[in-house]
Scaffold this motif. Structure first.
Motif, PDB file in Angstrom:
ATOM      1  N   ILE A 124     -16.599   0.354 -12.458  1.00  0.00           N
ATOM      2  CA  ILE A 124     -15.723   1.355 -11.590  1.00  0.00           C
ATOM      3  C   ILE A 124     -14.455   0.637 -11.473  1.00  0.00           C
ATOM      4  N   LEU A 125     -15.230  -0.844 -10.776  1.00  0.00           N
ATOM      5  CA  LEU A 125     -14.107  -1.723 -10.266  1.00  0.00           C
ATOM      6  C   LEU A 125     -12.671  -2.300 -11.260  1.00  0.00           C
ATOM      7  N   GLU A 126     -13.639  -2.741 -12.805  1.00  0.00           N
ATOM      8  CA  GLU A 126     -13.425  -2.842 -14.324  1.00  0.00           C
ATOM      9  C   GLU A 126     -12.344  -1.542 -14.537  1.00  0.00           C
ATOM     10  N   GLN A 127     -12.854  -1.096 -14.345  1.00  0.00           N
ATOM     11  CA  GLN A 127     -11.335  -0.437 -15.267  1.00  0.00           C
ATOM     12  C   GLN A 127     -10.199   0.000 -13.645  1.00  0.00           C
ATOM     13  N   ALA A 128     -11.126  -0.132 -12.923  1.00  0.00           N
ATOM     14  CA  ALA A 128      -9.247  -0.347 -12.099  1.00  0.00           C
ATOM     15  C   ALA A 128      -8.171  -1.201 -12.077  1.00  0.00           C
ATOM     16  N   LEU A 129      -8.817  -2.386 -12.353  1.00  0.00           N
ATOM     17  CA  LEU A 129      -8.411  -3.700 -13.147  1.00  0.00           C
ATOM     18  C   LEU A 129      -7.044  -2.774 -14.021  1.00  0.00           C
ATOM     19  N   ARG A 130      -8.567  -2.356 -15.320  1.00  0.00           N
ATOM     20  CA  ARG A 130      -7.765  -2.279 -16.539  1.00  0.00           C
ATOM     21  C   ARG A 130      -6.416  -1.116 -16.051  1.00  0.00           C
ATOM     22  N   ALA A 131      -6.768   0.106 -15.239  1.00  0.00           N
ATOM     23  CA  ALA A 131      -5.967   1.327 -15.069  1.00  0.00           C
ATOM     24  C   ALA A 131      -4.547   0.253 -14.503  1.00  0.00           C
ATOM     25  N   LEU A 132      -3.954  -0.618 -13.414  1.00  0.00           N
ATOM     26  CA  LEU A 132      -3.668  -1.483 -12.558  1.00  0.00           C
ATOM     27  C   LEU A 132      -2.361  -1.391 -13.659  1.00  0.00           C
ATOM     28  N   ASP A 133      -3.477  -2.255 -15.001  1.00  0.00           N
ATOM     29  CA  ASP A 133      -2.384  -3.044 -16.073  1.00  0.00           C
ATOM     30  C   ASP A 133      -1.430  -2.146 -16.940  1.00  0.00           C
ATOM     31  N   GLU A 134      -2.148  -0.967 -17.332  1.00  0.00           N
ATOM     32  CA  GLU A 134      -2.792  -0.216 -18.357  1.00  0.00           C
ATOM     33  C   GLU A 134      -1.830   1.613 -18.284  1.00  0.00           C
ATOM     34  N   VAL A 135      -2.167   1.733 -16.829  1.00  0.00           N
ATOM     35  CA  VAL A 135      -1.525   3.442 -16.550  1.00  0.00           C
ATOM     36  C   VAL A 135      -0.263   3.106 -15.976  1.00  0.00           C
ATOM     37  N   PRO A 136       0.162   4.054 -16.028  1.00  0.00           N
ATOM     38  CA  PRO A 136       1.604   4.464 -15.668  1.00  0.00           C
ATOM     39  C   PRO A 136       1.693   4.528 -14.081  1.00  0.00           C
ATOM     40  N   LEU A 137       2.420   4.090 -13.357  1.00  0.00           N
ATOM     41  CA  LEU A 137       2.251   3.943 -11.928  1.00  0.00           C
ATOM     42  C   LEU A 137       2.631   5.601 -11.143  1.00  0.00           C
ATOM     43  N   ASN A 138       2.767   6.810 -12.072  1.00  0.00           N
ATOM     44  CA  ASN A 138       3.029   8.257 -12.132  1.00  0.00           C
ATOM     45  C   ASN A 138       1.579   8.510 -11.318  1.00  0.00           C
ATOM     46  N   LEU A 139       0.852   8.519 -12.680  1.00  0.00           N
ATOM     47  CA  LEU A 139       0.032   9.137 -13.553  1.00  0.00           C
ATOM     48  C   LEU A 139      -2.253   7.585 -12.240  1.00  0.00           C
ATOM     49  N   ARG A 140      -1.381   6.975 -10.717  1.00  0.00           N
ATOM     50  CA  ARG A 140      -2.047   6.297 -10.662  1.00  0.00           C
ATOM     51  C   ARG A 140      -1.677   6.091  -9.341  1.00  0.00           C
ATOM     52  N   ASN A 141      -3.466   5.429  -8.543  1.00  0.00           N
ATOM     53  CA  ASN A 141      -2.426   5.113  -7.921  1.00  0.00           C
ATOM     54  C   ASN A 141      -3.374   3.177  -7.042  1.00  0.00           C
ATOM     55  N   HIS A 142      -3.003   2.599  -6.987  1.00  0.00           N
ATOM     56  CA  HIS A 142      -3.932   1.554  -6.369  1.00  0.00           C
ATOM     57  C   HIS A 142      -2.735   0.781  -4.820  1.00  0.00           C
ATOM     58  N   THR A 143      -3.618   1.444  -3.370  1.00  0.00           N
ATOM     59  CA  THR A 143      -3.327   0.500  -2.521  1.00  0.00           C
ATOM     60  C   THR A 143      -4.656  -0.130  -1.279  1.00  0.00           C
ATOM     61  N   SER A 144      -4.038  -0.505  -0.578  1.00  0.00           N
ATOM     62  CA  SER A 144      -5.547  -1.516  -0.200  1.00  0.00           C
ATOM     63  C   SER A 144      -4.682  -1.651   1.667  1.00  0.00           C
ATOM     64  N   MET A 145      -5.583  -1.853   1.903  1.00  0.00           N
ATOM     65  CA  MET A 145      -4.857  -2.141   3.280  1.00  0.00           C
ATOM     66  C   MET A 145      -6.161  -3.238   4.413  1.00  0.00           C
ATOM     67  N   THR A 146      -4.586  -4.226   5.044  1.00  0.00           N
ATOM     68  CA  THR A 146      -5.891  -5.251   5.261  1.00  0.00           C
ATOM     69  C   THR A 146      -6.238  -5.406   7.246  1.00  0.00           C
ATOM     70  N   MET A 147      -7.305  -4.992   8.071  1.00  0.00           N
ATOM     71  CA  MET A 147      -7.219  -4.672   9.054  1.00  0.00           C
ATOM     72  C   MET A 147      -8.210  -5.804   9.847  1.00  0.00           C
ATOM     73  N   ALA A 148      -8.055  -5.863  11.301  1.00  0.00           N
ATOM     74  CA  ALA A 148      -8.954  -6.759  12.152  1.00  0.00           C
ATOM     75  C   ALA A 148     -10.162  -5.754  12.711  1.00  0.00           C
ATOM     76  N   ILE A 149     -11.067  -5.863  12.447  1.00  0.00           N
ATOM     77  CA  ILE A 149     -12.124  -4.672  13.343  1.00  0.00           C
ATOM     78  C   ILE A 149     -13.103  -5.226  13.639  1.00  0.00           C
ATOM     79  N   HIS A 150     -14.003  -4.443  14.461  1.00  0.00           N
ATOM     80  CA  HIS A 150     -15.312  -4.749  14.755  1.00  0.00           C
ATOM     81  C   HIS A 150     -16.240  -3.997  14.278  1.00  0.00           C
ATOM     82  N   PRO A 151     -16.925  -4.966  13.468  1.00  0.00           N
ATOM     83  CA  PRO A 151     -18.287  -4.199  12.867  1.00  0.00           C
ATOM     84  C   PRO A 151     -19.330  -3.114  13.463  1.00  0.00           C
ATOM     85  N   ARG A 152     -19.296  -3.014  14.512  1.00  0.00           N
ATOM     86  CA  ARG A 152     -20.552  -1.752  15.105  1.00  0.00           C
ATOM     87  C   ARG A 152     -19.432  -0.482  15.081  1.00  0.00           C
TER      88      ARG A 152
END
Length: 186
Positions: free
Chosen positions: A112-140
């Motif tokens: 699934i992650l390999e497909q996501a990487l391919r989609a990042l390069d091959e699928v137009p932006l209006n047909l996909r959504n790749h986002t991320s967020m970096t945050m400081a958390i407590h594991p609890r």
């Protein structure tokens, strides 16, 4: 009754919403991403019960499509009678016991992650959504976060699958993982 016995022998049980949980053993047999994609493809308006069509639609070989369909039919997940194919899986989740992270589960997530990487390069932006967020958390807080992600996935699935006229099969991948190892630096 036979399907119920088969499902029981495979370790399936009724779960929240319309999902059943598949056993680790059964999951190992269908851990390639295209098994799930075929089940979902069967729901689309344009579905054709034809291995060559499935192969083209998913970008897999005809042999992979044939083996997957045969495997799912033997497991009682689908019924193929000529041009009449039926999803008899009852819907299931691969949300297997979190303490059992088997090779099959890792294999599926890697695909699934390999497909996501391919989609990042091959699928137009209006047909996909790749986002991320970096945050400081407590594991609890992780158990609550994991539960929130599970509920989000189910709610989004219900929303997106609510129409009878579905046209495409999409993959949702939500990842939450540490990018630091601060305990090792103390």
């Amino acid at each position: 009754k036979m399907k119920t016995r088969l499902r029981k022998s495979l370790g399936w049980s009724l779960r929240e919403n319309k999902f059943s949980q598949i056993s680790l053993d059964a999951f190992a047999f269908i851990s390639d991403w295209y098994h799930y994609a075929i089940l979902e493809l069967m729901k689309t308006q344009s579905f054709k019960p034809d291995l060559a069509w499935i192969s083209r639609a998913l970008g897999i070989s005809k042999a992979e499509a044939a083996a997957a369909v045969d495997r799912m039919e033997r497991m009682g997940l689908i019924s193929c009678k000529g041009k009449k194919w039926e999803d008899s899986s009852g819907g299931f989740s691969t949300n297997i016991d979190p303490h059992l992270t088997g090779a099959a589960s890792k294999k599926l997530q890697r695909q699934i992650l390999e497909q996501a990487l391919r989609a990042l390069d091959e699928v137009p932006l209006n047909l996909r959504n790749h986002t991320s967020m970096t945050m400081a958390i407590h594991p609890r807080n992780l158990p609550e976060a994991v539960e929130s992600i599970r509920k989000f996935r189910r709610k989004l699935s219900a929303l997106l699958e609510s129409r009878a006229d579905v046209e495409e099969v999409y993959q949702l991948s939500v990842s939450l993982f540490p990018i630091t190892n601060l305990k090792g630096t103390r």
